[in-house]
Write an enzyme that holds these catalytic residues in place. Structure first.
Site, PDB file in Angstrom:
ATOM      1  N   CYS A   2       0.542  -1.264  -0.072  1.00  0.00           N
ATOM      2  CA  CYS A   2       0.448   0.428   0.188  1.00  0.00           C
ATOM      3  C   CYS A   2       0.735   1.499  -0.202  1.00  0.00           C
ATOM      4  O   CYS A   2       1.627   0.731   0.568  1.00  0.00           O
ATOM      5  CB  CYS A   2      -1.059  -0.397   1.307  1.00  0.00           C
ATOM      6  SG  CYS A   2      -1.662  -1.129   1.037  1.00  0.00           S
ATOM      7  N   ARG A  27       3.882  -0.414  -4.488  1.00  0.00           N
ATOM      8  CA  ARG A  27       4.089  -0.788  -3.484  1.00  0.00           C
ATOM      9  C   ARG A  27       2.362  -1.126  -3.699  1.00  0.00           C
ATOM     10  O   ARG A  27       1.985  -1.502  -2.080  1.00  0.00           O
ATOM     11  CB  ARG A  27       4.087   0.419  -2.906  1.00  0.00           C
ATOM     12  CG  ARG A  27       5.067   1.341  -2.196  1.00  0.00           C
ATOM     13  CD  ARG A  27       5.022   2.034  -1.486  1.00  0.00           C
ATOM     14  NE  ARG A  27       4.744   1.800   0.059  1.00  0.00           N
ATOM     15  CZ  ARG A  27       5.349   1.034   0.870  1.00  0.00           C
ATOM     16  NH1 ARG A  27       6.640   1.592   0.849  1.00  0.00           N
ATOM     17  NH2 ARG A  27       4.958   0.639   2.195  1.00  0.00           N
ATOM     18  N   TRP A  74      -2.478  -2.528  -1.703  1.00  0.00           N
ATOM     19  CA  TRP A  74      -2.624  -4.310  -2.129  1.00  0.00           C
ATOM     20  C   TRP A  74      -3.041  -5.137  -0.414  1.00  0.00           C
ATOM     21  O   TRP A  74      -3.458  -5.094   0.291  1.00  0.00           O
ATOM     22  CB  TRP A  74      -0.887  -4.045  -1.632  1.00  0.00           C
ATOM     23  CG  TRP A  74      -0.532  -5.572  -2.337  1.00  0.00           C
ATOM     24  CD1 TRP A  74       0.028  -6.044  -3.022  1.00  0.00           C
ATOM     25  CD2 TRP A  74      -0.461  -6.976  -1.039  1.00  0.00           C
ATOM     26  NE1 TRP A  74       0.368  -6.900  -3.612  1.00  0.00           N
ATOM     27  CE2 TRP A  74       0.288  -7.527  -2.260  1.00  0.00           C
ATOM     28  CE3 TRP A  74      -0.294  -6.789  -0.171  1.00  0.00           C
ATOM     29  CZ2 TRP A  74       0.421  -9.112  -1.781  1.00  0.00           C
ATOM     30  CZ3 TRP A  74      -0.326  -7.761   1.179  1.00  0.00           C
ATOM     31  CH2 TRP A  74       0.202  -8.642  -0.083  1.00  0.00           C
ATOM     32  N   ASN A 100      -1.900   2.701   5.827  1.00  0.00           N
ATOM     33  CA  ASN A 100      -1.010   1.339   5.590  1.00  0.00           C
ATOM     34  C   ASN A 100      -0.771   0.601   6.170  1.00  0.00           C
ATOM     35  O   ASN A 100      -0.057   1.143   7.499  1.00  0.00           O
ATOM     36  CB  ASN A 100       0.454   1.773   4.891  1.00  0.00           C
ATOM     37  CG  ASN A 100       1.500   1.063   4.483  1.00  0.00           C
ATOM     38  OD1 ASN A 100       1.120  -0.993   4.620  1.00  0.00           O
ATOM     39  ND2 ASN A 100       2.494   1.488   4.048  1.00  0.00           N
ATOM     40  N   GLY A 101      -0.522  -1.227   6.566  1.00  0.00           N
ATOM     41  CA  GLY A 101      -0.632  -1.573   7.923  1.00  0.00           C
ATOM     42  C   GLY A 101      -1.360  -2.631   8.068  1.00  0.00           C
ATOM     43  O   GLY A 101      -2.444  -2.664   6.669  1.00  0.00           O
ATOM     44  N   GLU A 487      18.911 -16.951  -7.246  1.00  0.00           N
ATOM     45  CA  GLU A 487      18.546 -15.192  -7.544  1.00  0.00           C
ATOM     46  C   GLU A 487      18.136 -15.266  -8.985  1.00  0.00           C
ATOM     47  O   GLU A 487      16.949 -14.882  -9.068  1.00  0.00           O
ATOM     48  CB  GLU A 487      19.364 -14.567  -6.606  1.00  0.00           C
ATOM     49  CG  GLU A 487      19.493 -13.142  -7.298  1.00  0.00           C
ATOM     50  CD  GLU A 487      17.966 -12.673  -7.041  1.00  0.00           C
ATOM     51  OE1 GLU A 487      16.834 -12.905  -5.719  1.00  0.00           O
ATOM     52  OE2 GLU A 487      17.785 -11.117  -7.778  1.00  0.00           O
ATOM     53  N   LYS A 491      14.425 -13.835 -10.002  1.00  0.00           N
ATOM     54  CA  LYS A 491      13.713 -13.225 -11.059  1.00  0.00           C
ATOM     55  C   LYS A 491      12.896 -13.524 -12.067  1.00  0.00           C
ATOM     56  O   LYS A 491      11.832 -12.747 -13.142  1.00  0.00           O
ATOM     57  CB  LYS A 491      15.066 -12.838 -11.470  1.00  0.00           C
ATOM     58  CG  LYS A 491      15.303 -11.280 -11.750  1.00  0.00           C
ATOM     59  CD  LYS A 491      16.049 -10.402 -10.351  1.00  0.00           C
ATOM     60  CE  LYS A 491      15.010 -10.634  -9.171  1.00  0.00           C
ATOM     61  NZ  LYS A 491      15.289 -10.077  -8.018  1.00  0.00           N
ATOM     62  N   GLU A 494       9.368 -14.272 -10.597  1.00  0.00           N
ATOM     63  CA  GLU A 494       8.657 -13.413 -10.018  1.00  0.00           C
ATOM     64  C   GLU A 494       8.155 -12.548 -11.145  1.00  0.00           C
ATOM     65  O   GLU A 494       6.654 -11.446 -11.466  1.00  0.00           O
ATOM     66  CB  GLU A 494       9.076 -12.831  -8.724  1.00  0.00           C
ATOM     67  CG  GLU A 494      10.335 -11.629  -9.560  1.00  0.00           C
ATOM     68  CD  GLU A 494      11.203 -11.123  -8.117  1.00  0.00           C
ATOM     69  OE1 GLU A 494      10.049 -10.519  -7.521  1.00  0.00           O
ATOM     70  OE2 GLU A 494      11.981 -10.970  -7.782  1.00  0.00           O
ATOM     71  N   HIS A 510      19.660 -36.787  -7.597  1.00  0.00           N
ATOM     72  CA  HIS A 510      18.950 -36.860  -6.609  1.00  0.00           C
ATOM     73  C   HIS A 510      16.936 -36.384  -6.894  1.00  0.00           C
ATOM     74  O   HIS A 510      16.447 -36.709  -5.716  1.00  0.00           O
ATOM     75  CB  HIS A 510      19.403 -36.105  -4.928  1.00  0.00           C
ATOM     76  CG  HIS A 510      20.570 -36.821  -4.890  1.00  0.00           C
ATOM     77  ND1 HIS A 510      21.149 -38.007  -4.582  1.00  0.00           N
ATOM     78  CD2 HIS A 510      22.037 -36.681  -5.441  1.00  0.00           C
ATOM     79  CE1 HIS A 510      22.433 -38.186  -4.387  1.00  0.00           C
ATOM     80  NE2 HIS A 510      22.561 -36.906  -5.090  1.00  0.00           N
ATOM     81  N   LYS A 607       6.875  -3.869  -3.634  1.00  0.00           N
ATOM     82  CA  LYS A 607       7.766  -3.629  -3.230  1.00  0.00           C
ATOM     83  C   LYS A 607       8.222  -4.086  -2.082  1.00  0.00           C
ATOM     84  O   LYS A 607       9.992  -4.322  -1.992  1.00  0.00           O
ATOM     85  CB  LYS A 607       8.286  -2.113  -3.743  1.00  0.00           C
ATOM     86  CG  LYS A 607      10.114  -1.502  -3.658  1.00  0.00           C
ATOM     87  CD  LYS A 607      10.504  -2.661  -5.338  1.00  0.00           C
ATOM     88  CE  LYS A 607      12.508  -2.301  -4.481  1.00  0.00           C
ATOM     89  NZ  LYS A 607      12.685  -3.108  -5.498  1.00  0.00           N
TER      90      LYS A 607
HETATM   91  C1  F6R Z   1      12.521 -10.074  -5.273  1.00  0.00           C
HETATM   92  C2  F6R Z   1      12.248  -8.659  -4.162  1.00  0.00           C
HETATM   93  C3  F6R Z   1      12.029  -9.363  -3.182  1.00  0.00           C
HETATM   94  C4  F6R Z   1      12.834  -8.568  -1.459  1.00  0.00           C
HETATM   95  C5  F6R Z   1      12.206  -8.974  -0.433  1.00  0.00           C
HETATM   96  C6  F6R Z   1      12.854  -8.120   0.677  1.00  0.00           C
HETATM   97  O1  F6R Z   1      13.202  -9.638  -6.589  1.00  0.00           O
HETATM   98  O2  F6R Z   1      12.883  -7.768  -4.160  1.00  0.00           O
HETATM   99  O3  F6R Z   1      12.323 -10.431  -2.634  1.00  0.00           O
HETATM  100  O4  F6R Z   1      13.758  -8.460  -2.189  1.00  0.00           O
HETATM  101  O5  F6R Z   1      10.706  -8.599  -0.391  1.00  0.00           O
HETATM  102  O6  F6R Z   1      12.946  -6.640   1.149  1.00  0.00           O
HETATM  103  P1  F6R Z   1      13.594  -5.920   1.326  1.00  0.00           P
HETATM  104  O7  F6R Z   1      15.481  -6.224   0.916  1.00  0.00           O
HETATM  105  O8  F6R Z   1      13.581  -5.009   0.721  1.00  0.00           O
HETATM  106  O9  F6R Z   1      13.333  -5.896   2.711  1.00  0.00           O
END
Ligand code: F6R
Length: 612
Positions: A2, A27, A74, A100-101, A487, A491, A494, A510, A607
């Site tokens: 949010c 967000r 969100w 937000n929360g 990683e 990527k 997502e 395995h 985000k």
């Molecule tokens: C993936 C991504 C998330 C963040 C995770 C932690 O691309 O961005 O997996 O890495 O939500 O976010 P932060 O670093 O803001 O605590």
């Protein structure tokens, strides 16, 4: 999760609010709304869907109020729908609130308010807030200047959970009140105008002077001033902080997407993160840290705790800490760590990595470690973020604002910073200086090598055209390359919605090899000269079963064996992930583009994950 925006000044509030929401859409983006004060009455315009849908609401152009609040959602409590969108009003339409929360005790509060004659029109937890404020406002017989503030304070003292709240009142058309607990909110100071935002980048084009709020602080904004109060309504002094980011760092600057821009910003982000922490002749220093040799030698363990990509950066950090400093290091996902009674005491250093500095689970894990007596160190990209305010010490990546939901430059900067931290520890502990000096030299050359790596994008784009329609893609690696495989896989899934898994290459036999069938794509990373032959053998096994193969390597491999080999520059194994992840970021990006998806705002994701 949010995004909230607020404005009080002399300009029409609504365009500023909508513009701010658009910048905060990363967000959350399932519904949006704004509320302004128009001739001593509250306006309310909101709808399901993206922020741009607000432009279709009849009458939105006619809003002339110069004070307003806004929200992009969100969904947590209540499905995405107009009635669940923010702002929410109390029954008498005196107060308008965005939040937000999560209000954890909202059921209890809802019952209390229902018993007192209030009616609810949404399924949200938020709707209790304006009604609770109204409850206290109505009960207060005074009519002084602080009546609105007292009502907000009394309402907030009943809230459990996390919140960043903006609230306006039709009886106080020149005031806006904001408060926060465990959710982000900043106040931007302008000339005869003030701004509110969940994140700094959304209002960077208006101001670079910010007030940062601590948990439970209340702020009353007028056009000319901001007054701060603690939770008992004692006035508290606060100064603004000047933020070094410039407005263009939060713009696309000619790139099609923020993610692509951020991938290309990595050489600069790494240069900035290295900064002046060391050079060829000096030892590594962090202005912010005063760790002694005795303290570091007394440690029985280092924990790195984070979520998602930040946790994968931590895995790279573990390798450097254990090898350079000879201190055992464990890495854990914050949401698991905090519930498993971790063995942490005053002899443990706990490091928390978070780009946003607002991730709820990471912050909770940090608080837990503090309670257990451990020293805590935060690594964040956002100055003044919640995590840095909680930790004993904080150091910063200097990646600039990261807007795309999928993290790229923050990851490589986190890897860089934690590796430099490991060097700092190792030098204090007087560990092998040859290895350290070699690594420092290689770090200095890294930004140039990143620039070379980015030039490989065309071949990656070409390969992505061959596999964008696939259902499953596998990522393999050994040693440090296995952390990069994880990683890379995250990527891809997502932003492309392709199911993908990563495995240590040796684990294939395995179980997972059962999934390999004709034409499936397998991506492998091979940067460790001691392990490359073993990984090649594993890839041979999938080729035999019909897989298409993409190899990211800095080693000399037989290129004829594979469908595509991306040859990246050679570097020190401690920092090879900073180069080898780049082709995988581009791979995910181009696949998502081929599929016509919204790269910067993948479905269901936000985000900053400020709820548990
Ligand atoms: C993936 C991504 C998330 C963040 C995770 C932690 O691309 O961005 O997996 O890495 O939500 O976010 P932060 O670093 O803001 O605590």
């Amino acid at each position: 999760m949010c995004g909230i925006v607020g404005y009080i000044g002399n300009q029409k509030a609504s365009p500023i609010l909508i513009n701010g929401l658009i910048r905060l859409e990363y967000r959350g983006y399932d519904s949006a709304g704004i509320s302004t004060i128009e001739n001593n009455e509250l306006s309310l315009m909101k709808d399901k869907g993206r922020v741009k849908n607000l432009y279709n609401i009849e009458g939105i152009d006619n809003l002339v109020g110069t004070i307003g609040i806004a929200h992009t959602r969100w969904a947590t409590h209540g499905k995405p729908a107009k009635e669940n969108s923010h702002p929410h009003m109390d029954n008498s339409k005196t107060f308008s609130v965005v939040h937000n929360g999560i209000i954890e005790n909202y059921n209890e509060l809802r019952k209390f308010l229902t018993d007192n004659g209030y009616t609810f029109y949404s399924q949200t937890d938020t709707e209790v807030i304006p009604n609770l404020v109204h409850y206290y406002y109505h009960k207060d017989n005074h009519t002084d200047e602080l009546k609105f503030l007292r009502a907000v304070k009394n309402a907030c003292s009943n809230l459990k959970g996390s919140y960043a709240i903006e609230i306006i009142c039709k009886d106080y058309p020149n005031n806006m009140i904001v408060t926060r607990k465990d959710s982000p909110l900043v106040i931007g100071k302008g000339e005869e105008e003030n701004y509110i935002s969940s994140d700094i980048p959304a209002i960077l084009s208006f101001t670079r002077n910010f007030y940062l709020l601590d948990d439970f602080d209340l702020a009353v904004l007028t056009r000319d001033a901001v007054s701060f109060y603690d939770k008992d309504l004692n006035a508290i002094p606060k100064n603004t902080e000047m933020i070094e980011w410039n407005a263009s760092s939060a713009e696309k600057d000619g790139y099609e997407d923020f993610m692509l821009k951020e991938i290309y910003e990595q050489p600069t982000a790494i240069r900035e993160t290295i900064g002046a922490k060391f050079n060829e002749t000096t030892k590594c220093e962090f202005d912010e840290l005063q760790y002694t040799k005795d303290y570091l030698a007394s440690l029985n363990k280092i924990y790195i705790v984070a979520c998602g990509t930040a946790m994968y950066a931590g895995l790279v950090g573990k390798n450097a800490i254990e090898k350079l400093c000879k201190i055992p290091c464990e890495v854990d996902v914050a949401s698991e760590f905090r519930y498993r009674n971790p063995l942490v005491d005053e002899k443990t250093l706990c490091i928390f990595i978070s780009q946003s500095g607002e991730t709820a689970d990471t912050i909770a894990a940090l608080k837990l470690c503090k309670e257990k007596g451990a020293k805590t160190l935060a690594i964040s990209n956002v100055i003044g973020s919640s995590i840095t305010r909680e930790a004993d010490d904080s150091i910063y990546t200097h990646a600039g604002p990261e807007i795309a939901v999928a993290s790229t430059k923050a990851y490589t900067s986190q890897v860089m910073l934690i590796t430099i931290l490991a060097i700092y520890f190792a030098e204090k502990l007087e560990m092998d200086s040859n290895t350290i000096n070699l690594l420092k030299k290689d770090i200095m050359e890294l930004p140039k090598k990143l620039e070379e790596t980015l030039k490989l994008s065309e071949s990656i784009q070409e390969f992505s055209k061959k596999c964008y329609q696939e259902k499953d893609i596998f990522f393999l690696g050994r040693g440090i390359d296995e952390t990069v495989a994880r990683e890379g896989s995250l990527k891809l899934k997502e932003i492309s919605y392709i199911h993908s898994e990563s495995y240590p290459a040796g684990e294939l036999k395995h179980g997972p090899i059962a999934l390999i069938e004709n034409d499936i794509t397998v991506v492998s990373i091979m940067t460790d000269c001691n392990l490359v032959e073993k990984t090649v053998s594993n890839i041979q096994e999938v080729i035999t079963r019909g897989a298409k193969t993409l190899v990211i390597t800095n080693q000399n491999v037989d290129e004829n064996m594979f469908d595509m080999v991306i040859k990246i520059p050679d570097t020190n194994p401690f920092i090879s992930p900073i180069l080898s992840i780049v082709p995988l970021q581009l791979f995910a990006y181009y696949i998502s583009k081929e599929k016509g998806l919204d790269v910067d705002k993948p479905r269901n994701l936000a985000k900053s994950v400020t709820v548990e």
